[in-house]
Design an enzyme around this catalytic site. Structure first.
Site, mmCIF file in Angstrom:
data_model
loop_
_atom_site.group_PDB
_atom_site.id
_atom_site.type_symbol
_atom_site.label_atom_id
_atom_site.label_comp_id
_atom_site.label_asym_id
_atom_site.label_seq_id
_atom_site.Cartn_x
_atom_site.Cartn_y
_atom_site.Cartn_z
ATOM 1 N N HIS A 131 0.906 -1.149 -0.050
ATOM 2 C CA HIS A 131 0.019 0.046 0.017
ATOM 3 C C HIS A 131 0.908 1.178 0.022
ATOM 4 O O HIS A 131 1.254 1.660 0.962
ATOM 5 C CB HIS A 131 -1.165 0.027 1.186
ATOM 6 C CG HIS A 131 -1.981 0.988 1.236
ATOM 7 N ND1 HIS A 131 -3.195 0.936 2.161
ATOM 8 C CD2 HIS A 131 -1.982 2.236 0.796
ATOM 9 C CE1 HIS A 131 -3.703 2.178 2.028
ATOM 10 N NE2 HIS A 131 -3.059 3.073 1.073
ATOM 11 N N HIS B 50 1.240 4.980 -2.582
ATOM 12 C CA HIS B 50 0.859 5.602 -3.812
ATOM 13 C C HIS B 50 2.241 6.455 -4.211
ATOM 14 O O HIS B 50 2.765 7.031 -3.493
ATOM 15 C CB HIS B 50 -0.150 6.718 -3.413
ATOM 16 C CG HIS B 50 -1.404 6.107 -2.671
ATOM 17 N ND1 HIS B 50 -2.578 5.941 -3.414
ATOM 18 C CD2 HIS B 50 -1.718 5.863 -1.315
ATOM 19 C CE1 HIS B 50 -3.483 5.770 -2.599
ATOM 20 N NE2 HIS B 50 -2.828 5.297 -1.347
ATOM 21 N N HIS C 177 -9.516 0.910 -1.074
ATOM 22 C CA HIS C 177 -9.573 1.855 -0.086
ATOM 23 C C HIS C 177 -10.707 1.567 0.697
ATOM 24 O O HIS C 177 -11.700 1.860 -0.028
ATOM 25 C CB HIS C 177 -8.988 2.968 -0.092
ATOM 26 C CG HIS C 177 -7.544 3.389 -0.279
ATOM 27 N ND1 HIS C 177 -6.956 2.830 -1.252
ATOM 28 C CD2 HIS C 177 -6.735 4.355 0.326
ATOM 29 C CE1 HIS C 177 -5.445 3.067 -1.586
ATOM 30 N NE2 HIS C 177 -5.595 4.078 -0.542
ATOM 31 N N GLU D 149 -10.904 3.770 6.232
ATOM 32 C CA GLU D 149 -10.046 4.549 6.523
ATOM 33 C C GLU D 149 -10.701 5.661 7.392
ATOM 34 O O GLU D 149 -10.498 5.548 8.760
ATOM 35 C CB GLU D 149 -9.178 5.076 5.474
ATOM 36 C CG GLU D 149 -7.982 6.022 5.818
ATOM 37 C CD GLU D 149 -7.384 6.690 4.579
ATOM 38 O OE1 GLU D 149 -7.976 6.710 3.550
ATOM 39 O OE2 GLU D 149 -6.433 7.581 4.588
ATOM 40 N N ASP E 155 1.792 4.087 2.762
ATOM 41 C CA ASP E 155 0.797 4.956 1.961
ATOM 42 C C ASP E 155 1.277 5.784 1.277
ATOM 43 O O ASP E 155 1.561 5.825 0.038
ATOM 44 C CB ASP E 155 -0.264 5.370 3.131
ATOM 45 C CG ASP E 155 -1.511 5.823 2.714
ATOM 46 O OD1 ASP E 155 -1.666 5.629 1.508
ATOM 47 O OD2 ASP E 155 -2.543 6.250 3.486
ATOM 48 N N ASP E 156 1.837 7.099 1.760
ATOM 49 C CA ASP E 156 2.251 8.305 1.112
ATOM 50 C C ASP E 156 3.668 8.753 2.086
ATOM 51 O O ASP E 156 3.509 9.871 2.852
ATOM 52 C CB ASP E 156 1.336 9.496 1.132
ATOM 53 C CG ASP E 156 0.036 9.053 0.266
ATOM 54 O OD1 ASP E 156 0.017 8.842 -0.898
ATOM 55 O OD2 ASP E 156 -0.934 8.732 1.053
HETATM 56 N N1 HPA Z 1 -6.359 7.582 1.242
HETATM 57 C C1 HPA Z 1 -7.089 7.685 0.204
HETATM 58 N N2 HPA Z 1 -6.722 8.141 -1.107
HETATM 59 C C2 HPA Z 1 -5.286 8.328 -1.086
HETATM 60 C C3 HPA Z 1 -4.383 8.036 -0.021
HETATM 61 C C4 HPA Z 1 -5.072 7.594 1.193
HETATM 62 O O1 HPA Z 1 -4.585 7.556 2.241
HETATM 63 N N3 HPA Z 1 -3.164 8.458 -0.344
HETATM 64 C C5 HPA Z 1 -3.271 8.806 -1.741
HETATM 65 N N4 HPA Z 1 -4.591 8.818 -2.215
HETATM 66 ZN ZN ZN Z 2 -3.668 4.832 0.439
#
Ligand code: HPA
Ligand code: ZN
Length: 366
Positions: free
Chosen positions: A38, A40, A218, A221, A299-300
């Protein structure tokens, strides 16, 4: 010094930072073979690279320095992050930009023990700005090929649909992806979750399945447990990205456990986006305690304060993750991947060798 057993390892949890540091060192966590499922790729745009690419492309930025950019990374929720994230993608114009972005991630991930990565990209964040689908995917794909050759790291690419845009726009994106079918292992669903339930994208996921794409989404969250049910039942998701809010629904926890649906949990992301107030309050250890198929991911990473091993370190410090729990998380990362069985077997054997070749925890760092 006697060698401690697993029970004692458990008892040491909570007995202070020093003991834990000796038990599972940063170095041990970084060296541990793992997959990242996971991440991006646009979220790995570090401020320094953002500036470099902006300069060579002549794209003005509203920040004066990389430090200033980092200071602005104080998010109140998912949307406030996404606003900054999409704005930053404006610097990405040419194939070389996507290549450089992806290569930089691979180098960092490799240094943190990642042996296989399944990488999300958001084509609509680029095509909506007039950058061709082909430009983005060719740059990313070329970097992944070089990562295989140069770093010995395998990878898969997952195309994410932006859920704040329409289902028709997602279908159009799937059409654009068809010539690149061989480069893309699956499709996902990301962006603003609240108010954009998975079932809106049922038709496009059905169409993706007809073309043999794996499906992930996703869910849970910021969105409610109901969105996780929908991701499973309406989209046929094989993995749930995040999924942390499943803990509010015991029936859902039972389902996820029985089917061993992998959950790609991102602890630092959840704290940075205020899903939880602190790592200490994050449910990831309780989720593992429920026998859910938990994986840990970044994630990012350029926005949330760390790459994958930094997330491992954070849950050791904040939640007292033990050696045995890290081993399960790393095992899950390989079994939950879209690799073929043979490749999974090899990577799991590497992981076993890593644990077998490591000194008993009481001898480490002494
Ligand atoms: N959640 C949803 N969309 C996203 C995320 C995330 O953490 N990061 C980049 N796009
Ligand atoms: Zn994500």
């Amino acid at each position: 010094m006697p060698v401690r057993g697993a029970a004692e390892d458990e008892q040491k949890v909570g007995s202070g930072m020093k003991a834990r540091e000796r038990t599972v060192t940063n170095e041990f966590l970084r060296g541990m073979p793992k997959a990242e499922l996971h991440m991006h790729v646009e979220g790995s745009l570090e401020p320094e690279i953002m500036f470099e690419i902006a300069r060579r492309n002549g794209v003005p930025l509203r920040y004066g320095s990389a430090e200033e950019v980092r200071k602005a990374y104080d998010f109140g929720d998912l949307q406030s992050f996404l606003d900054v994230y999409y704005e930053a993608t404006r610097v990405l114009l040419y194939e070389r930009d996507f290549y450089d972005l992806t290569s930089a991630y691979l180098r960092k991930a490799h240094a943190q023990g990642v042996r296989h990565a399944e990488i999300f990209f958001d084509p609509q964040a680029h095509t909506d700005r007039g950058v061709a689908f082909e430009t983005a995917i060719t740059g990313i794909h070329r970097a992944l090929l070089d990562g295989r050759r140069g770093l010995g790291m395998s990878s898969h690419l997952i195309l994410c649909f932006l859920r704040h845009l329409s289902a028709e726009a997602a279908m159009e994106t799937l059409l654009q992806a068809r010539p690149y079918r061989a480069w893309i292992v699956g499709v996902g669903l990301d962006s603003s979750e609240l108010g954009h339930p998975p079932d809106e994208f049922r038709a496009v996921f059905e169409e993706a399945a007809r073309h043999g794409f794996r499906r992930v989404a996703h869910a849970g969250e910021e969105g409610p447990p109901e969105y996780i049910w929908q991701a499973l039942d309406d989209l046929g998701a094989a993995r749930i990205d995040h999924g942390v809010r499943c803990m509010e629904d015991p029936g859902l926890v039972r389902r996820l456990r029985e089917e061993q649906v992998p959950l790609t949990v991102c602890p630092l992301s959840n704290v940075k986006l205020r899903v939880f107030d602190s790592i200490e309050e994050h449910p990831v250890r309780r989720m593992l305690g429920e026998d859910l198929c938990v994986t840990v991911n970044s994630d990012d990473p350029a926005y949330f304060g760390g790459y994958v091993a930094d997330n491992y370190t954070a849950i050791r410090d904040g939640l007292g993750f033990t050696r045995g729990e890290f081993r399960r998380v790393a095992e899950n990362s390989f079994t939950a991947s879209f690799l073929d069985e043979n490749s999974k077997k090899k990577l799991l054997a590497n992981l076993n060798a890593y644990f077998a070749g490591t000194q008993p925890e009481t001898l480490r760092g002494v």
